[in-house]
Design a protein around this motif. Sequence first.
Motif, PDB file in Angstrom:
ATOM      1  N   SER A  85     -37.040   7.901 -16.039  1.00  0.00           N
ATOM      2  CA  SER A  85     -37.671   7.127 -17.278  1.00  0.00           C
ATOM      3  C   SER A  85     -37.314   7.926 -18.433  1.00  0.00           C
ATOM      4  CB  SER A  85     -39.348   7.440 -16.957  1.00  0.00           C
ATOM      5  OG  SER A  85     -39.746   8.675 -16.961  1.00  0.00           O
ATOM      6  N   MET A  86     -37.627   7.195 -19.544  1.00  0.00           N
ATOM      7  CA  MET A  86     -37.285   7.700 -20.842  1.00  0.00           C
ATOM      8  C   MET A  86     -38.409   7.186 -22.044  1.00  0.00           C
ATOM      9  SD  MET A  86     -34.208   6.367 -23.286  1.00  0.00           S
ATOM     10  CE  MET A  86     -33.452   7.712 -24.492  1.00  0.00           C
ATOM     11  N   GLU A  87     -38.998   8.202 -22.905  1.00  0.00           N
ATOM     12  CA  GLU A  87     -39.988   8.125 -23.873  1.00  0.00           C
ATOM     13  C   GLU A  87     -39.300   8.447 -25.158  1.00  0.00           C
ATOM     14  OE1 GLU A  87     -44.619   8.711 -24.779  1.00  0.00           O
ATOM     15  OE2 GLU A  87     -43.701   9.973 -23.160  1.00  0.00           O
ATOM     16  N   ILE A  88     -39.439   7.737 -26.135  1.00  0.00           N
ATOM     17  CA  ILE A  88     -39.024   8.039 -27.406  1.00  0.00           C
ATOM     18  C   ILE A  88     -40.066   7.962 -28.606  1.00  0.00           C
ATOM     19  CG2 ILE A  88     -37.303   7.642 -29.620  1.00  0.00           C
ATOM     20  CD1 ILE A  88     -35.615   6.362 -27.341  1.00  0.00           C
ATOM     21  N   VAL A  89     -40.573   8.890 -29.067  1.00  0.00           N
ATOM     22  CA  VAL A  89     -41.829   9.105 -30.139  1.00  0.00           C
ATOM     23  C   VAL A  89     -41.345   9.347 -31.269  1.00  0.00           C
ATOM     24  CG1 VAL A  89     -43.404   9.085 -28.337  1.00  0.00           C
ATOM     25  CG2 VAL A  89     -42.912  11.105 -29.175  1.00  0.00           C
ATOM     26  N   ARG A  90     -41.993   9.370 -32.401  1.00  0.00           N
ATOM     27  CA  ARG A  90     -41.799   9.816 -33.583  1.00  0.00           C
ATOM     28  C   ARG A  90     -42.127  11.226 -33.612  1.00  0.00           C
ATOM     29  NH1 ARG A  90     -43.252   4.758 -37.707  1.00  0.00           N
ATOM     30  NH2 ARG A  90     -41.767   3.425 -36.686  1.00  0.00           N
ATOM     31  N   SER A  91     -41.213  11.957 -34.452  1.00  0.00           N
ATOM     32  CA  SER A  91     -41.459  13.370 -34.407  1.00  0.00           C
ATOM     33  C   SER A  91     -42.615  13.712 -35.431  1.00  0.00           C
ATOM     34  CB  SER A  91     -40.197  14.229 -35.192  1.00  0.00           C
ATOM     35  OG  SER A  91     -40.525  15.416 -35.866  1.00  0.00           O
ATOM     36  N   LYS A  92     -43.632  14.732 -35.064  1.00  0.00           N
ATOM     37  CA  LYS A  92     -44.972  14.842 -35.955  1.00  0.00           C
ATOM     38  C   LYS A  92     -44.535  15.464 -37.147  1.00  0.00           C
ATOM     39  CE  LYS A  92     -47.983  15.375 -31.951  1.00  0.00           C
ATOM     40  NZ  LYS A  92     -47.126  14.907 -30.642  1.00  0.00           N
ATOM     41  N   GLN A  93     -43.343  16.250 -36.951  1.00  0.00           N
ATOM     42  CA  GLN A  93     -42.920  16.935 -38.396  1.00  0.00           C
ATOM     43  C   GLN A  93     -42.174  16.022 -39.435  1.00  0.00           C
ATOM     44  OE1 GLN A  93     -42.148  18.574 -35.425  1.00  0.00           O
ATOM     45  NE2 GLN A  93     -44.012  19.680 -35.799  1.00  0.00           N
ATOM     46  N   ASN A  94     -41.554  14.958 -38.966  1.00  0.00           N
ATOM     47  CA  ASN A  94     -40.870  13.960 -39.809  1.00  0.00           C
ATOM     48  C   ASN A  94     -40.563  12.667 -39.088  1.00  0.00           C
ATOM     49  OD1 ASN A  94     -39.120  12.505 -41.302  1.00  0.00           O
ATOM     50  ND2 ASN A  94     -37.799  14.166 -41.794  1.00  0.00           N
ATOM     51  N   HIS A  95     -41.522  11.670 -39.572  1.00  0.00           N
ATOM     52  CA  HIS A  95     -41.527  10.272 -38.583  1.00  0.00           C
ATOM     53  C   HIS A  95     -40.472   9.709 -38.719  1.00  0.00           C
ATOM     54  CE1 HIS A  95     -42.097   8.637 -42.607  1.00  0.00           C
ATOM     55  NE2 HIS A  95     -41.629   7.402 -42.143  1.00  0.00           N
ATOM     56  N   ARG A  96     -39.365  10.162 -39.394  1.00  0.00           N
ATOM     57  CA  ARG A  96     -37.869   9.524 -39.514  1.00  0.00           C
ATOM     58  C   ARG A  96     -37.170  10.049 -38.379  1.00  0.00           C
ATOM     59  NH1 ARG A  96     -37.909   6.271 -43.518  1.00  0.00           N
ATOM     60  NH2 ARG A  96     -39.007   6.484 -45.450  1.00  0.00           N
ATOM     61  N   LEU A  97     -37.492  11.142 -37.933  1.00  0.00           N
ATOM     62  CA  LEU A  97     -36.534  11.659 -36.592  1.00  0.00           C
ATOM     63  C   LEU A  97     -37.448  11.160 -35.361  1.00  0.00           C
ATOM     64  CD1 LEU A  97     -35.763  15.134 -38.198  1.00  0.00           C
ATOM     65  CD2 LEU A  97     -34.918  13.052 -38.519  1.00  0.00           C
ATOM     66  N   MET A  98     -36.815  11.480 -34.122  1.00  0.00           N
ATOM     67  CA  MET A  98     -37.353  10.925 -33.038  1.00  0.00           C
ATOM     68  C   MET A  98     -37.321  12.253 -31.866  1.00  0.00           C
ATOM     69  SD  MET A  98     -37.691   7.969 -34.129  1.00  0.00           S
ATOM     70  CE  MET A  98     -38.435   7.226 -32.844  1.00  0.00           C
ATOM     71  N   ASP A  99     -38.420  12.245 -31.188  1.00  0.00           N
ATOM     72  CA  ASP A  99     -38.540  13.223 -29.988  1.00  0.00           C
ATOM     73  C   ASP A  99     -38.174  12.323 -28.654  1.00  0.00           C
ATOM     74  OD1 ASP A  99     -39.049  15.181 -31.750  1.00  0.00           O
ATOM     75  OD2 ASP A  99     -41.078  15.187 -31.351  1.00  0.00           O
ATOM     76  N   VAL A 100     -37.618  12.739 -27.645  1.00  0.00           N
ATOM     77  CA  VAL A 100     -37.075  12.062 -26.549  1.00  0.00           C
ATOM     78  C   VAL A 100     -37.301  12.956 -25.233  1.00  0.00           C
ATOM     79  CG1 VAL A 100     -35.166  11.110 -25.396  1.00  0.00           C
ATOM     80  CG2 VAL A 100     -35.073  10.872 -27.795  1.00  0.00           C
ATOM     81  N   THR A 101     -38.193  12.334 -24.418  1.00  0.00           N
ATOM     82  CA  THR A 101     -38.240  12.936 -23.085  1.00  0.00           C
ATOM     83  C   THR A 101     -37.538  11.983 -21.824  1.00  0.00           C
ATOM     84  OG1 THR A 101     -40.533  13.640 -23.779  1.00  0.00           O
ATOM     85  CG2 THR A 101     -39.859  13.745 -21.247  1.00  0.00           C
ATOM     86  N   ILE A 102     -36.479  12.628 -21.225  1.00  0.00           N
ATOM     87  CA  ILE A 102     -36.068  11.938 -20.159  1.00  0.00           C
ATOM     88  C   ILE A 102     -36.221  12.846 -18.881  1.00  0.00           C
ATOM     89  CG2 ILE A 102     -33.729  11.193 -19.170  1.00  0.00           C
ATOM     90  CD1 ILE A 102     -32.778  11.107 -22.125  1.00  0.00           C
TER      91      ILE A 102
END
Length: 378
Positions: free
Chosen positions: A339-356
């Motif tokens: 599975s993959m989840e992509i969410v916006r970074s809490k520090q900068n909404h233009r960057l993304m955090d990804v969990t695989i």
Amino acid sequence: MAMNGVVPGSRAGAAVAPFKMDKAADFANYFCTYAYLYHQKEMLSDRVRMDAYYHAIFRNARHFAGKAVLDVGTGSGILAIWSAQAGARKVYAVEATNMAQQARKLVEANQVGHIVEVIEGSIEDISLPEKVDVIISEWMGYYLIRESMFDSVIHARDRWLKPSGVMYPSNARMWLAPIASHVGEQKNQEFQNAMVDWDYFNQEMNDEYGVDMSVLTTPFLEEQRKYYLQTSLWVSLYPNQVIGAPALVKEIDCHLATIEDISSVKSIFKIPFTKGQTKFCGLAGWFDVHFKGSPIDPADHDVELTTAPMYDQATHWGQQVFVIHPSFDIQDGDVLQGSMEIVRSKQNHRLMDVTITHEVQKSEGSASPPVTSFFYIE
């Protein structure tokens, strides 16, 4: 739109997304990049990008002829100029940076100043005298949704597009596929070298200056691990490096999508390996967009812009690679699932955090333990 070798994720023209953050900081960190002609030139030199938009407009000139057009994040003004050349009655070209001044010069030099009105300001703040028939924008960032510029396009659509209007592009898709590459080994070696260098540095500080730096070893290691192993990589892959059929991660209808639809992306994948015996070292993500018109007013020609791995050309977006450690020996018949989840970074909404989370199901029935990895699209 991303810029290879300059500023990751740089794009031509943009507008502030409707998030609670300091506008001045957002401008300094994001928009100022687009005020430079150098960056505009880099994007204008992307033939895949340019050809797709050119053909989308001129092969579907019927959508533009005699119509009002809104170009969100016009940058140098190229899409606005083409829209005018395709017969638009009026083009509103909105640009948040002072690149708007250069766009005006280009518009006038190409003799469409009586059609194209360049407006300097963010799309959330400006006002138009009418609703428009077409919204055109090149809003795509790394792995499509980095930068969150589509938020501004959604705002423009909901406020200014006529019910019968069309979006250019109209649809977008995100893809994910396993790859074989030496880039994982290279980044891991660079990480190890950084830690060896730190040990030498710590010893030198002790010997020369009597200061023990070892208390900072763990924070330094975490910092270097994030940089070398957890930050997604800009890579321009060849198709033969893809070792399984790409999985569809997300499909977006630009006429209907909401900010909630794109602020968090979740997907489950199951991908058979197809390249014989090799090493699975990571996952690559890319996107494509289509210019299909709307359901009630389809385009005459469906034009695609893809950032998939290619042999003969590449885009400035490239592909985003998420390196897996350790790599796996795989063969035909093995299956990658996860599975993959992509969410916006809490520090900068233009960057993304990804969990695989992934595991390899072997053809003989055994399976690797599930592994969860965290990445950053920066």
